[in-house]
Enzyme design. Structure first.
Site, mmCIF file in Angstrom:
data_model
loop_
_atom_site.group_PDB
_atom_site.id
_atom_site.type_symbol
_atom_site.label_atom_id
_atom_site.label_comp_id
_atom_site.label_asym_id
_atom_site.label_seq_id
_atom_site.Cartn_x
_atom_site.Cartn_y
_atom_site.Cartn_z
ATOM 1 N N MET A 67 0.848 -1.194 0.000
ATOM 2 C CA MET A 67 0.000 0.000 0.000
ATOM 3 C C MET A 67 0.880 1.239 0.000
ATOM 4 O O MET A 67 1.677 1.448 0.916
ATOM 5 C CB MET A 67 -0.912 0.001 1.227
ATOM 6 N N PHE B 161 0.049 5.426 7.140
ATOM 7 C CA PHE B 161 1.056 5.702 6.115
ATOM 8 C C PHE B 161 1.532 4.416 5.428
ATOM 9 O O PHE B 161 0.913 3.378 5.546
ATOM 10 C CB PHE B 161 2.185 6.552 6.686
ATOM 11 N N GLY B 162 2.626 4.511 4.616
ATOM 12 C CA GLY B 162 3.012 3.412 3.734
ATOM 13 C C GLY B 162 3.165 2.081 4.451
ATOM 14 O O GLY B 162 3.721 2.020 5.539
ATOM 15 N N SER B 163 2.708 0.989 3.854
ATOM 16 C CA SER B 163 2.647 -0.253 4.585
ATOM 17 C C SER B 163 2.336 -1.431 3.668
ATOM 18 O O SER B 163 2.258 -1.287 2.449
ATOM 19 C CB SER B 163 1.599 -0.141 5.685
ATOM 20 N N ARG B 164 2.127 -2.619 4.283
ATOM 21 C CA ARG B 164 1.875 -3.824 3.516
ATOM 22 C C ARG B 164 0.929 -4.737 4.289
ATOM 23 O O ARG B 164 0.924 -4.731 5.525
ATOM 24 C CB ARG B 164 3.203 -4.556 3.282
#
Length: 218
Positions: A101, A186-189
């Site tokens: 993401m 925020f940015g992640s998986r």
């Protein structure tokens, strides 16, 4: 039949539907932007500050948006908006589907199947970029669901900027497919492990939408 999930309470601001748990980040940012815009009329210094602060507030509103979804039919649906980063056979016979993401994606995650949350485990760790192989050691929350396919494991992984994962549900909660279950800031998986014998329907590089994209194939 496809259905819309509205059960998880959400914050809201300026008429925008926001992810539950967004207020601690959003309210100070939006308040600062409003103050700078008000004072910008009388001060050149405040006018200079108003532009980046307002842009930051707008970016926060976009990041924490939480749109309604018509939940698709299918045994396993995507728990996250993003792009399929990898599909890997696992040593126990399962298949791991990893979804990356970016900060532009909706970061509210949804239950891939209907069932019961059997465990929610927070594991501290680092914060390297979620697309990096070393992100396996990042902060994460490991979910297990008791479903019609048996035990389903899903892992929320924090990224370089994300410093907190916010689960919405405790162990023992019954969930519907596509129900909101948590937020990664925020940015992640997000990784989902499909049981042995379940064929993957997505491909590496394919975009996914939480609650909409089907992950498995009949």
């Amino acid at each position: 039949m496809p259905h819309s999930q509205t059960s998880a309470p959400r914050d809201s601001l300026l008429g925008v539907r926001l992810a539950r748990g967004a207020s601690p980040w959003l309210l100070p940012t939006v308040a600062t932007a409003a103050l700078s815009l008000t004072r910008a009329r009388k001060s050149g210094r405040w006018a200079a500050a108003a532009v980046p602060v307002t842009a930051l507030a707008a970016g926060m509103l976009w990041f924490f948006r939480d749109p309604e979804r018509e939940i698709a039919q299918g045994r396993v649906i995507s728990p996250a908006d993003g792009v399929v980063q990898s599909i890997m056979p696992w040593k126990d016979g399962r298949t791991r589907v990893a979804i990356f993401m970016s900060p532009l994606n909706v970061h509210v995650n949804r239950a891939p199947l209907a069932g019961t949350v059997t465990s929610v485990e927070h594991i501290p760790g680092g914060f390297v970029p979620a697309f990096n192989k070393e992100s396996e050691n990042n902060e994460r929350v490991v979910w297990h669901f008791d479903t019609e396919l048996g035990d389903i494991e899903m892992v929320q992984i924090a990224g370089a900027v994300a410093r907190r994962i916010v689960p919405y549900l405790p162990a023992g909660t019954k969930v519907e497919q596509g129900e909101r279950i948590g937020l990664i800031r925020f940015g992640s998986r997000v990784d989902i492990y499909l049981p042995e014998g379940v064929e993957v329907a997505v491909e590496v590089g394919q975009a996914t939408t939480a609650g909409v994209t089907r992950i498995d194939r009949d």
